[in-house]
Design a protein around this motif. Structure first.
Motif: not given
Lengths: 464, 322
Positions: A107-116
């Protein structure tokens, strides 16, 4: 002297090249990905690497392929040996690894993602909330029913729209000889191994609208509900009248496809999107000029499990390359990544005519190895799926209903397994007529004793 | 040729004349020095058994632990055994394992003996070789292939067995999906696959019987049946006893590959055995400790069975496996 100088120069160049290469290798992180083995994997990895390098995030992708047959078991064994790659594609058995903290909370990664973050489907968002370790950006894997278009035409019937019409339609198919072999040996419908694929289109017609149903003010598992009983009674009728292939339980998915293409069964269900397209392509290869027609389910589709992804990609929580690993997953959701992953290989699956993409027939056999993003976020420049494949996705979206199933704790694993085995065996006995529907209460008792009681007790603490 | 001191000591040790007070380590060392080529040949087998059979016994302690991929496993005592014994499913798979193994022991074990006796009676050597080759062949097929053959042959709609039933006016039966018939399918398919190959051992034992015994029986006026009963059968009894004990040791191995390939949802509750349960719970559900507990339980029962069979055989016939 000359020879010595020459040797020294060569040695110096070699050392310099080696050091330079080592320095370069240190700058570019290596991301190991374990997934299904497919032809052209190395080429796909190279194209992803080249595009990511161009985008300023170079990575060295090392794809570890495992054959599709027995994939989940082979993956478990490999991971148990302690050899855990940066990115893993799971098809089950991931919960134990998540429980041990080996899978990263995405979740934290997706929140900061460019595209996902923009590429997810609604069911992805719901599943991540319940179980944030696995992600599969793909349309909900609903099942759609298809029939050969020429058979539908020959039957003179309209495509069925409700349960009565479905019954009549399947009966007409089973009494026909559209394959022209002089024998009435075509069954109306076939679901491989068990009734799961029948449930996909018939569950709502009988009120099996979720895994857990409220009956008399209490949560009960759908498998011991009155709705389930009515559904099994219907399947029993299909079986008794020779509409449902009586050998469904000994037919695996390969047998199902073979029977479909060779005219021994009229209607089958397939996963919406690329799988339906693969059926169409194979059908056309075997029966030139044929096509498939998508059939609407009688009363909607089975509820979609949003407890967790049942398959998908995970990142190793203790990997040194987590950032690079997530960068790969994020890149694959970008327009460039989607183009590479969904269009296949240029010259084999598509060609470029100027700026225009032209799809080649082999596209029917290609499937995206990673993501198929939400179409509101990105769509391919040309329709990659046939009308029937596209229609099946639209059908899945139209009838999407979230299920209320949840993830079982490890302590209940043996109860869940026992209840499942009991249910599957009992279903065949009811459907085949070995058990009469009057034995329903005995079945419910058996299911509860096999593990259902423990499951229900737990469910009542989890469900609102 | 005279023996030097070492060779003599080694020779004496082999024939059992080493004084009991002799240092055992010295005796073993002398044996190894004297017979080193044989010990060298033994080495790969020994390494195999240590790595693949004895080291896993140590790892079976996982049954008493909660498995951790990284770090030390957590000791939980008998928790996983309690979970197993609280589960109705485990007793069902245990019962299935015992029933299927007992059926195989009763109906499959005698068949290779009968086959060997019958083949021995075939006088035309060409015909005998043909029969032997034909009955060995199924042994080389994998269970995936055999399951395919049986599913096709027993199909209610197109299977050859039901076609034959049809000629006899009998209605087709779903042998692969009926709870009353599937265990017999398991037993019969095992018989079909292994009886020919297993008969090889008995046939070899028959070949080793002294021909003079047959000559003597013939002079006493014995017919072929009497020679089988009074010469051949007693001649292969030690082989039968040894193989029976070894089979008892494998009693709990009801046949993972076979059941895995023949099972389907209609009859899984009838033929689900401990091995398939361990596979499902362990590999598919990721409950490795629970699966190890089930596997260890099976191993202990197998061990008890083989010791019991050996002891009984030793008392009754004077022969055991060690």
């Amino acid at each position: 002297m000359l020879a010595r100088n020459l040797l020294s120069s060569v040695a110096a160049i070699a050392v310099a090249a080696g050091l330079g290469g080592a320095a370069l290798a240190q700058d570019v992180p290596t991301v190991t990905i374990i997934a299904h083995e497919n032809p052209g994997d190395a080429e796909l990895a190279e194209r992803i690497e080249a595009s990511m390098a161009e985008a300023g995030t170079p990575v060295d992708i090392e794809l570890i392929g495992i054959p599709s047959s027995g994939y989940p078991d082979a993956l478990s064994l490999r991971l148990l040996s302690g050899e855990i790659p940066d990115i893993m594609y799971f098809q089950g058995a991931d919960a134990e690894f998540a429980n041990q903290g080996i899978l990263e909370d995405l979740r934290p990664w997706i929140e900061q993602s460019t595209y996902l973050k923009d590429a997810l489907w609604a069911h992805n968002v719901a599943r991540l909330e319940n179980y944030p370790y696995l992600l599969y950006v793909f349309p909900a894997r609903t099942k759609s029913a298809v029939v050969r278009s020429d058979w539908l035409e020959e039957s003179g019937l309209a495509a069925p729209t409700n349960l009565d019409e479905w019954t009549e339609f399947l009966r007409a198919m089973s009494e026909s000889d559209f394959d022209g072999n002089g024998a009435q040996d075509t069954y109306g419908i076939l679901a491989p191994d068990n009734t799961a694929e029948l449930d996909a289109i018939f569950n709502p017609s009988f009120g099996v609208t979720a895994t857990w149903l409220e009956q008399d003010g209490e949560w009960i598992h759908a498998r011991v509900s009155d709705a389930e009983r009515a559904k099994l009674e219907y399947y029993q009728m299909l079986y008794a009248e020779g509409i449902l292939d009586p050998e469904y339980v000994t037919s695996n998915w390969e047998v199902k496809e073979d029977k479909f293409y060779t005219g021994r069964v009229a209607v089958v269900m397939g996963t919406a999107g690329p799988v339906i397209d693969i059926y169409r392509t194979k059908m056309q290869e075997i029966n030139e000029g044929s096509d498939l027609t998508l059939l609407a389910p009688p009363d909607g589709l089975e509820a979609v499990n949003v407890a967790k992804e049942d398959r998908g990609f995970a990142i190793h929580a203790m990997s040194d390359n987590k950032e690079a690993a997530f960068a790969v997953l994020d890149f694959l959701a970008s327009p460039e990544g989607q183009f590479i992953d969904r269009l296949g290989v240029e010259g084999e699956h598509y060609t470029m005519n100027g700026d225009t993409v032209e799809v080649l027939p082999a596209m029917g056999t290609w499937y995206p190895r990673f993501w198929t993003v939400n179409p509101d976020y990105w769509s391919p420049p040309v329709d990659l799926l046939s009308d029937v494949g596209q229609g099946s996705l639209a059908q899945g979206a139209e009838y999407f209903v979230p299920d209320n199933a949840f993830v079982w704790p490890a302590e209940l694993a043996s109860d869940v397994d026992a209840a499942e085995q009991y249910y599957r065996s009992s279903v065949f006995r009811f459907v085949s007529g070995e058990w009469s529907m009057d034995q329903w209460d005995q079945y419910v008792e058996g299911w509860n004793a096999a593990g259902g009681n423990a499951m229900t007790e737990y469910a009542r603490t989890v469900l609102p | 040729m005279s023996l030097d001191e070492k060779q003599l000591a080694a020779h004496l040790s082999v024939i059992g004349n080493v004084p009991k007070t002799a240092n055992l380590r010295t005796a073993l060392g002398m044996k190894i020095r004297a017979w080193w080529p044989y010990y060298l040949m033994l080495l790969p087998g020994l390494v195999y058994f240590i790595v693949f059979h004895y080291y896993p016994i140590y790892q079976a302690k996982l049954a008493f632990e909660d498995f951790r991929i990284f770090g030390d496993n957590l000791w939980v005592g008998t928790k996983h055994f309690e979970t197993l014994f609280d589960s109705r499913a485990f007793f069902q798979v245990l019962a299935n394992t015992l029933i299927i193994s007992a059926m195989k022991m009763a109906f499959v074990f005698p068949v290779p003996i009968l086959l060997a006796l019958l083949i021995n009676e075939v006088r035309a050597s060409g015909l005998r070789r043909f029969i032997q080759s034909a009955i060995y062949l199924p042994h080389f097929l994998s269970w995936v292939v055999i399951a395919g053959i049986f599913i096709a042959a027993l199909s209610p709609s197109s299977g050859v067995v039901n076609e034959i039933r049809g000629w006899a006016g009998l209605s087709p039966r779903g042998f692969m999906t009926e709870s009353g018939s599937i265990r017999w399918v398991v037993v019969f398919s095992e018989m079909w696959r292994s009886a020919g190959w297993d008969s090889l051992l008995y046939f070899a034992a028959i070949m080793a019987i002294d021909p003079q015994l047959y000559d003597a029986a013939e002079m006493d006026g014995a017919n072929r049946w009497q020679k089988i009963i009074n010469v051949t059968l007693p001649g292969i009894t030690p082989t039968i006893a040894t193989l029976f004990i070894l089979n008892v040791g494998l009693f709990m191995n009801a046949g993972f590959d076979q059941v895995f390939n023949l099972a389907n949802d209609a009859v899984r509750d009838q033929i689900d055995i401990i091995d398939t349960y361990v596979y499902r719970i362990g590999l598919q559900s990721g409950q490795f400790s629970l699966a190890t507990a089930a596997g260890l339980f099976k191993g202990v029962i197998g061990m008890v069975l083989i010791v019991a069979a050996h002891t009984i055989s030793k008392r009754l016939t004077g022969k055991g496996v060690w």
